[in-house]
Write a protein that holds these residues in place. Structure first.
Motif, PDB file in Angstrom:
ATOM      1  N   ALA A  49      -1.550 -15.489  -2.018  1.00 28.14           N
ATOM      2  CA  ALA A  49      -1.308 -14.300  -1.192  1.00 28.14           C
ATOM      3  C   ALA A  49      -0.023 -14.367  -0.391  1.00 28.14           C
ATOM      4  O   ALA A  49       0.488 -13.330   0.057  1.00 28.14           O
ATOM      5  N   TRP A  52       3.157 -12.160  -1.084  1.00 28.60           N
ATOM      6  CA  TRP A  52       2.937 -10.763  -0.721  1.00 28.60           C
ATOM      7  C   TRP A  52       3.064 -10.563   0.784  1.00 28.60           C
ATOM      8  O   TRP A  52       3.607  -9.546   1.234  1.00 28.60           O
ATOM      9  N   ARG A  55       6.802 -10.528   1.563  1.00 25.34           N
ATOM     10  CA  ARG A  55       7.439  -9.246   1.228  1.00 25.34           C
ATOM     11  C   ARG A  55       7.069  -8.176   2.250  1.00 25.34           C
ATOM     12  O   ARG A  55       7.899  -7.318   2.594  1.00 25.34           O
ATOM     13  N   ALA A  56       5.836  -8.227   2.726  1.00 22.52           N
ATOM     14  CA  ALA A  56       5.407  -7.247   3.723  1.00 22.52           C
ATOM     15  C   ALA A  56       6.193  -7.385   5.022  1.00 22.52           C
ATOM     16  O   ALA A  56       6.506  -6.390   5.684  1.00 22.52           O
ATOM     17  N   THR A 330      10.374 -12.502   2.214  1.00 22.91           N
ATOM     18  CA  THR A 330      10.052 -12.707   0.803  1.00 22.91           C
ATOM     19  C   THR A 330      10.300 -14.154   0.396  1.00 22.91           C
ATOM     20  O   THR A 330       9.468 -14.780  -0.273  1.00 22.91           O
TER      21      THR A 330
END
Length: 396
Positions: A49, A52, A55-56, A330
């Motif tokens: 996870a 992700w 990137r968030a 990221t």
């Protein structure tokens, strides 16, 4: 405040989880191997996870993502409190490891790198030192809490602590701190890159693999010997009490090394510091067969703690140094995933090696080759650059 966020990742760290193992085994009537397997599966699944989450951070900003991660972390701690078997335990481990050890750790140091442009390394070092000190207190405090109210209630208490401390920090304490792309203007004023580095371009540079290799190797070998520390040092003649006490010099040395290594990135090329931390790690492992009760054991603990903390501190400062902050979330999401994954396999490798050789010494010497190889490669990694008109020109 970022130091407090890092410290409160403690319930998701191995040290924080370790005090729950025996109560869980006794209450759920499952084997130690079963709990260990659930923990390994949870750690590996949780690592997936992290890219992700990184990137968030780039897309939505530190405050939004930290709020979501803290809320999810609290929920998964409650899931652990309610677990009635291995399935519930594994689900809880997945979330707690992903959000606690992975997400909150990554966001805390990334927030510093985004928000601080001058003396960034020193700021990262202070955050890491404060966070490490806080994490080290969790096992003792939690053990007493478990003895007083029980392990399920202790998990719930930790969930409440995360909710009432981290959420306000994210929502109000970090106001003005956006995503990494939104705060890269300072870097551009200093001649930094105008656009985010694409992850694919970063992954084609040798520097990325040196830094990521250092993170993976440090996580693998140090977690392996920390996890089995009582047994490893017991083979060297230390009593269980003496072996457990070795965590104290490890923690103290780690605090000092976090400050020293991170602040040094403001003055020296991070790749040289990576080489130094890997050299210390390799030398410490090679000298383990010579360790005995007394000063040699304390020196071993201090050296290993310093090497592990130094590698983490340099990694947090090296990526913004070489690649800027526009895609930092990221990038660190990927490397944090690697780091968490490596911590899952390290203890298993050392245990399997002990079963094969009948001693820890041979496998520890084999593991020492890993940081030695990364340390030798680090000084030769090329300083990354893009086009002459847009590339950042770091010191070499």
């Amino acid at each position: 405040m970022t130091g407090a966020v890092l410290a409160l990742s403690g319930p998701g760290q191995t040290a924080g989880m370790s005090v729950f193992v025996d109560p869980i085994i006794g209450d759920l009537e499952v084997s130690r191997s079963a709990v260990s397997t659930a923990y390994m599966v949870g750690t590996l699944a949780g690592a997936v996870a992290l890219p992700w989450i990184g990137r968030a951070v780039d897309r939505f900003g530190v405050r939004v993502v930290l709020s979501a991660v803290a809320a999810a972390f609290a929920v998964f701690l409650v899931v652990l409190a309610a677990a009635q078997g291995l399935i519930g335990l594994t689900v809880g481990f997945v979330g707690a490891r992903a959000m606690g050890q992975g997400g909150m750790t990554m966001i805390a140091t990334t927030a510093v790198a985004i928000g601080v442009t001058r003396n960034r390394g020193t700021a990262v070092g202070v955050t890491t030192a404060v966070g490490t000190a806080g994490i080290s207190l969790f096992p003792l405090a939690t053990e007493r809490l478990i003895a007083a109210v029980g392990w399920r209630e202790a998990f719930v208490a930790e969930a409440v602590l995360i909710a009432v401390v981290v959420l306000p920090i994210a929502l109000w304490g970090l106001r003005g701190l956006g995503g990494s792309r939104g705060t890269d203007a300072a870097d551009r004023r200093e001649g930094g890159a105008e656009d985010a580095w694409p992850l694919r371009a970063i992954m084609r540079t040798s520097m990325f693999w040196v830094i990521s290799g250092a993170v993976a190797v440090s996580g693998l070998v140090t977690t392996a010997v920390f996890f089995h520390q009582v047994s490893v040092l017991g083979e060297q003649g230390l009593t269980p009490v003496e072996a457990a006490a070795n965590f104290l010099p490890q923690t103290l040395a780690g605090l000092l090394a976090s400050l020293a290594f991170a602040s040094a990135t403001d003055r020296f090329p991070p790749k040289l510091l990576i080489g130094g931390s890997m050299a210390v790690t390799a030398a410490t492992l090679v000298l383990l067969p010579l360790v005995g009760p007394g000063w040699s054991a304390m020196a071993y603990g201090a050296s290993l703690g310093a090497a592990a903390a130094g590698a983490r501190a340099v990694e947090a400062a090296a990526f913004p140094f070489y690649y800027g902050t526009a895609s930092l979330g990221t990038l660190r999401g990927v490397t944090q995933s690697i780091a968490v994954g490596s911590t899952a396999v390290g203890p298993l490798l050392l245990s399997a090696g002990h079963d094969a050789f009948g001693s820890y010494a041979p496998v520890v010497l084999m593991l020492a080759a890993l940081p030695a190889l990364v340390g030798l490669a680090a000084p030769f990694a090329r300083t990354p650059s893009r086009t002459p008109s847009r590339a950042r020109r770091p010191r070499v």
